[in-house]
Design a protein around this motif. Structure first.
Motif, PDB file in Angstrom:
ATOM      1  N   VAL A  50     -34.049   1.298 -78.635  1.00  0.00           N
ATOM      2  CA  VAL A  50     -34.286   0.149 -79.012  1.00  0.00           C
ATOM      3  C   VAL A  50     -33.343  -0.222 -80.195  1.00  0.00           C
ATOM      4  N   VAL A  51     -32.889  -1.551 -80.421  1.00  0.00           N
ATOM      5  CA  VAL A  51     -32.174  -1.932 -81.444  1.00  0.00           C
ATOM      6  C   VAL A  51     -33.251  -3.115 -82.230  1.00  0.00           C
ATOM      7  N   THR A  52     -33.903  -2.513 -83.391  1.00  0.00           N
ATOM      8  CA  THR A  52     -34.566  -3.526 -84.103  1.00  0.00           C
ATOM      9  C   THR A  52     -33.810  -4.190 -84.987  1.00  0.00           C
ATOM     10  N   ILE A  53     -34.287  -5.551 -85.228  1.00  0.00           N
ATOM     11  CA  ILE A  53     -33.280  -6.643 -85.799  1.00  0.00           C
ATOM     12  C   ILE A  53     -34.039  -7.024 -86.984  1.00  0.00           C
ATOM     13  N   ALA A  54     -32.960  -7.551 -87.991  1.00  0.00           N
ATOM     14  CA  ALA A  54     -33.612  -8.187 -89.227  1.00  0.00           C
ATOM     15  C   ALA A  54     -33.096  -9.658 -89.156  1.00  0.00           C
ATOM     16  N   ASP A  55     -34.185 -10.558 -89.934  1.00  0.00           N
ATOM     17  CA  ASP A  55     -33.864 -11.919 -90.097  1.00  0.00           C
ATOM     18  C   ASP A  55     -34.080 -12.298 -91.216  1.00  0.00           C
ATOM     19  N   ASP A  56     -34.270 -11.405 -92.378  1.00  0.00           N
ATOM     20  CA  ASP A  56     -34.249 -11.777 -93.808  1.00  0.00           C
ATOM     21  C   ASP A  56     -34.005 -10.297 -94.541  1.00  0.00           C
ATOM     22  N   LEU A  57     -33.739 -10.546 -95.641  1.00  0.00           N
ATOM     23  CA  LEU A  57     -33.311  -9.312 -96.718  1.00  0.00           C
ATOM     24  C   LEU A  57     -34.319  -8.144 -96.365  1.00  0.00           C
ATOM     25  N   GLU A  58     -35.691  -8.366 -96.923  1.00  0.00           N
ATOM     26  CA  GLU A  58     -36.525  -7.500 -96.507  1.00  0.00           C
ATOM     27  C   GLU A  58     -36.618  -6.785 -95.213  1.00  0.00           C
ATOM     28  N   ALA A  59     -36.485  -7.826 -94.197  1.00  0.00           N
ATOM     29  CA  ALA A  59     -36.383  -6.756 -93.080  1.00  0.00           C
ATOM     30  C   ALA A  59     -35.287  -6.217 -92.533  1.00  0.00           C
ATOM     31  N   ALA A  60     -34.215  -6.489 -93.407  1.00  0.00           N
ATOM     32  CA  ALA A  60     -33.010  -5.718 -93.075  1.00  0.00           C
ATOM     33  C   ALA A  60     -33.162  -4.273 -93.848  1.00  0.00           C
ATOM     34  N   ARG A  61     -33.440  -4.021 -94.954  1.00  0.00           N
ATOM     35  CA  ARG A  61     -33.991  -3.066 -95.627  1.00  0.00           C
ATOM     36  C   ARG A  61     -34.879  -2.128 -94.593  1.00  0.00           C
ATOM     37  N   TRP A  62     -36.060  -2.856 -94.187  1.00  0.00           N
ATOM     38  CA  TRP A  62     -36.989  -2.037 -93.413  1.00  0.00           C
ATOM     39  C   TRP A  62     -36.140  -1.407 -91.940  1.00  0.00           C
ATOM     40  N   ALA A  63     -35.495  -2.234 -91.389  1.00  0.00           N
ATOM     41  CA  ALA A  63     -34.640  -1.993 -90.209  1.00  0.00           C
ATOM     42  C   ALA A  63     -33.951  -0.672 -90.260  1.00  0.00           C
ATOM     43  N   ALA A  64     -33.287  -0.777 -91.332  1.00  0.00           N
ATOM     44  CA  ALA A  64     -32.321   0.249 -91.604  1.00  0.00           C
ATOM     45  C   ALA A  64     -33.096   1.515 -91.814  1.00  0.00           C
TER      46      ALA A  64
END
Length: 276
Positions: A50-64
């Motif tokens: 799967v590719v998990t996607i970010a939609d804000d900065l917190e989600a970007a940190r989490w996804a990475a």
């Protein structure tokens, strides 16, 4: 999204499949054990990654971070167009750093959303969205990674920004929901179109017509989980294990074998995301 319906039962396995766009954090995953449980359920029905996607900065940190927890998970980072107003210098620097990581395989989701301005408090206005979109386009070019586009009620606006900035080599329209005209314009550019559970909705007439115009080499499939659960489970909570329902609905619509669609879309995902 209604969340009080029971989750869909596991479908009959269909493989190989790759969920080209999901939100593991919004699916309730908090840690590596949660992520592994979601991927185990998906793998049991043929979804290999799967590719998990970010939609804000917190989600970007989490996804990475999540992409490092499980080798079946990859990530994409960006600010969603509705949150484009948060793209200050510090956010740009952090997204740039995250985007450079090996298991971050796309820049997204970015793009234009003309549905929510005026409806959602704090939603970025179209001009702010366009500026942020242009920055993400440049980031995709600088990193050599595909650009993942969110487009809601914004066909012309998205195309205008892409034309002005120049599209990167690889472009993905996530959860493609436009009609045949937009599909033709995207296909003419060699852009990938990713279909979600909405293609199984009988009232999605324009989208269902557009689906037949997507060449096999440009087709991706996704869940956009926990949203857009395919028919007949619409309104229930979506998850990556539900992807075979969407692929079988698409196969019925196109009169093609589901196994063939699974193979094609999986190969396309590995190619566009440069997956190992």
């Amino acid at each position: 999204m209604c969340s009080d319906r029971p989750p869909p039962p596991a479908p009959e396995p269909l493989t190989p499949l790759i969920d080209a766009h999901t939100h593991l954090d919004a699916c309730g995953c908090a840690d590596a054990d949660d992520v592994a449980a979601v991927l185990d359920r998906a793998q049991a029905v043929g979804v290999q990654a799967v590719v998990t996607i970010a939609d804000d900065l917190e989600a970007a940190r989490w996804a990475a971070a999540a992409a490092d927890w499980d080798d079946r998970v990859y990530a994409a980072v960006a600010l969603h167009p509705t949150r484009a107003g948060a793209l200050d210098d510090a956010a740009r620097a952090e997204i740039t750093e995250l985007a450079a990581r090996d298991r971050v395989v796309a820049i997204g989701e970015t793009g234009m959303d003309l549905y929510w301005p005026g409806r959602l408090e704090g939603c970025a206005d179209p001009a702010t969205q366009a500026e942020a979109f242009a920055w993400h386009i440049d980031l995709a070019k600088r990193t050599g990674k595909p650009l993942m586009i969110h487009n809601r009620d914004a066909d012309d606006a998205v195309l205008e920004v892409l034309a002005a900035e120049g599209a990167p080599e690889r472009v993905i329209f996530h959860c493609f929901s436009s009609g045949p005209e937009m599909a033709r314009r995207c296909v003419d550019q060699g852009w990938y179109l990713s279909l979600s559970g909405t293609v199984s909705f009988r009232n999605a007439h324009e989208l269902r017509e557009a689906a037949g115009l997507i060449p096999r080499e440009l087709l991706l499939v996704e869940t956009d989980a926990p949203f857009l659960t395919p028919h007949p489970f619409r309104g229930a909570r979506n998850e990556s294990y539900c992807l075979p329902y969407t692929v079988r609905a698409l196969a019925e619509l196109l009169n093609r074998p589901a196994e063939e669609l699974a193979r094609d879309s999986s190969a396309n995902a590995r190619r566009v995301y440069n997956l190992s």
